[in-house]
Motif scaffolding. Structure first.
Motif, PDB file in Angstrom:
ATOM      1  N   ARG A 177     -15.202   7.508   3.434  1.00 35.56           N
ATOM      2  CA  ARG A 177     -14.344   7.592   2.312  1.00 35.56           C
ATOM      3  C   ARG A 177     -14.967   6.755   1.405  1.00 35.56           C
TER       4      ARG A 177
ATOM      5  N   ASP B  85      -9.215   0.943  -3.200  1.00 32.22           N
ATOM      6  CA  ASP B  85      -8.501   1.322  -1.729  1.00 32.22           C
ATOM      7  C   ASP B  85      -9.083   2.692  -1.934  1.00 32.22           C
TER       8      ASP B  85
ATOM      9  N   ILE C 246       0.260   4.611  -2.415  1.00 36.31           N
ATOM     10  CA  ILE C 246       0.251   6.010  -2.214  1.00 36.31           C
ATOM     11  C   ILE C 246       1.595   6.659  -2.563  1.00 36.31           C
TER      12      ILE C 246
ATOM     13  N   SER D 170      -7.784   4.081   0.471  1.00 38.97           N
ATOM     14  CA  SER D 170      -6.782   5.200   0.884  1.00 38.97           C
ATOM     15  C   SER D 170      -6.184   6.269  -0.574  1.00 38.97           C
ATOM     16  N   THR D 171      -7.277   5.804  -1.571  1.00 40.02           N
ATOM     17  CA  THR D 171      -7.089   6.809  -1.945  1.00 40.02           C
ATOM     18  C   THR D 171      -7.329   7.938  -1.827  1.00 40.02           C
TER      19      THR D 171
ATOM     20  N   ARG E 224      -5.227  14.763   2.191  1.00 38.16           N
ATOM     21  CA  ARG E 224      -4.123  15.108   2.355  1.00 38.16           C
ATOM     22  C   ARG E 224      -3.432  16.105   1.420  1.00 38.16           C
TER      23      ARG E 224
ATOM     24  N   THR F 211      -7.500   9.144   0.713  1.00 42.80           N
ATOM     25  CA  THR F 211      -6.966   9.398   1.872  1.00 42.80           C
ATOM     26  C   THR F 211      -5.896  10.359   1.654  1.00 42.80           C
ATOM     27  N   VAL F 212      -4.929   9.894   0.613  1.00 40.08           N
ATOM     28  CA  VAL F 212      -4.289  10.409   0.098  1.00 40.08           C
ATOM     29  C   VAL F 212      -4.482  12.006  -0.190  1.00 40.08           C
TER      30      VAL F 212
ATOM     31  N   ALA G  17       0.431  -1.322  -0.432  1.00 38.19           N
ATOM     32  CA  ALA G  17      -0.041   0.045   0.409  1.00 38.19           C
ATOM     33  C   ALA G  17       0.866   1.374   0.176  1.00 38.19           C
ATOM     34  N   ASP G  18       1.860   0.724   0.789  1.00 37.10           N
ATOM     35  CA  ASP G  18       2.735   2.990   1.013  1.00 37.10           C
ATOM     36  C   ASP G  18       3.059   2.740  -0.315  1.00 37.10           C
TER      37      ASP G  18
ATOM     38  N   SER H  71      -6.195  13.551  10.018  1.00 37.40           N
ATOM     39  CA  SER H  71      -6.002  12.027   9.634  1.00 37.40           C
ATOM     40  C   SER H  71      -6.360  11.973   7.662  1.00 37.40           C
TER      41      SER H  71
END
Length: 248
Positions: A186, A200, A100, A202-203, A209, A205-206, A96-97, A248
């Motif tokens: 999300r 995902d 990201i 986290s898309t 940010r 979240t990124v 995942a990192d 976050s």
């Protein structure tokens, strides 16, 4: 059932630059994208891609992460520094990192190798529909805090100063700004802004940010794009200190 790529009339003729040092991958990707109605060019590395970017002016760059010399992450950063051309990253990495990092570099989407060529076509179509959207029926959004969002011109300003947003960051800000004070998780944002029914999270979240870096005076203590713990995000144009917000 047919396995040929789906042609989309609204996107036919759009230009895509495929950047991959593996000739087989580049050939297969180019063949499927061409069959879907795109005009496709190929580059073997980041330096060649940046050179062709100026002459070809592609609508989308399909960019491999693992390139010789200048890798795909640095190439993506330079593409973003020079404009808002859409980028779909290809990566053999599954952590995942690593995904990201690509999103933080400015990629609009990513696809993990080995990939289905048909999924590549669908992802490319999805990214282009979002980034090439022309004037929308909705009028400009004018809200508190000095924000003004003009979807026809694809420009967002705060106190008269234009915000340097990518296409997807603009879409995310517009969606939230049209619904001030409402909280969205999300998954809902992934569906509404990206048009994905799965993916995902986290898309989101990124991109939140990255958007905060551009609209918040202090991104470590966001007051406009607020996290509601355990629920999701809301947009507060007035910037009142949030009771339950975070970074976050």
């Amino acid at each position: 059932m047919s396995t040929s790529p789906h042609r989309s009339g609204d996107l036919e003729g759009r230009r895509i630059l495929v950047v991959d040092d593996d000739p087989t991958v580049a050939e297969v990707a180019a063949a499927y994208l061409s069959a879907a109605g795109f005009v496709v060019d190929v580059a073997a590395d980041g330096v060649e891609a940046l050179g062709r970017l100026e002459t070809l002016a592609p609508d989308l760059v399909v960019l491999d992460v693992m390139l010789p010399g200048m890798d795909g992450i640095e190439t993506c950063r330079r593409i973003r520094a020079g404009g808002d051309t859409a980028v779909l990253m290809l990566t053999a990495r599954t952590a995942a990192d690593d995904r990201i990092v690509g999103l933080e570099a400015g990629a609009d989407d990513y696809l993990t190798k080995p990939f289905s060529p048909r999924e590549l076509v669908l992802r490319a179509q999805s990214v282009l529909r979002r980034t090439l959207a022309e004037a929308r029926p909705e009028g400009p959004v004018v809200c508190g805090g000095g924000y003004r969002i003009d979807p026809a011109a694809r420009i967002a300003t705060r106190d008269g100063e234009e915000l340097a947003l990518t296409a997807r960051e603009f879409d995310l800000l517009e969606y939230l700004a049209r619904r001030p004070g409402q909280v969205f998780d999300r998954r809902r944002l992934l569906q509404a802004v990206w048009g994905w029914s799965f993916g995902d999270l986290s898309t989101v979240t990124v991109h939140v940010r990255r958007l905060r870096e551009k609209i918040e005076p202090d991104r470590s203590r966001p007051r406009h794009l607020v996290t509601v713990w355990g629920v999701g995000y809301r947009f507060d144009p007035t910037g009142e200190p949030p009771g339950e917000g975070g970074a976050s």
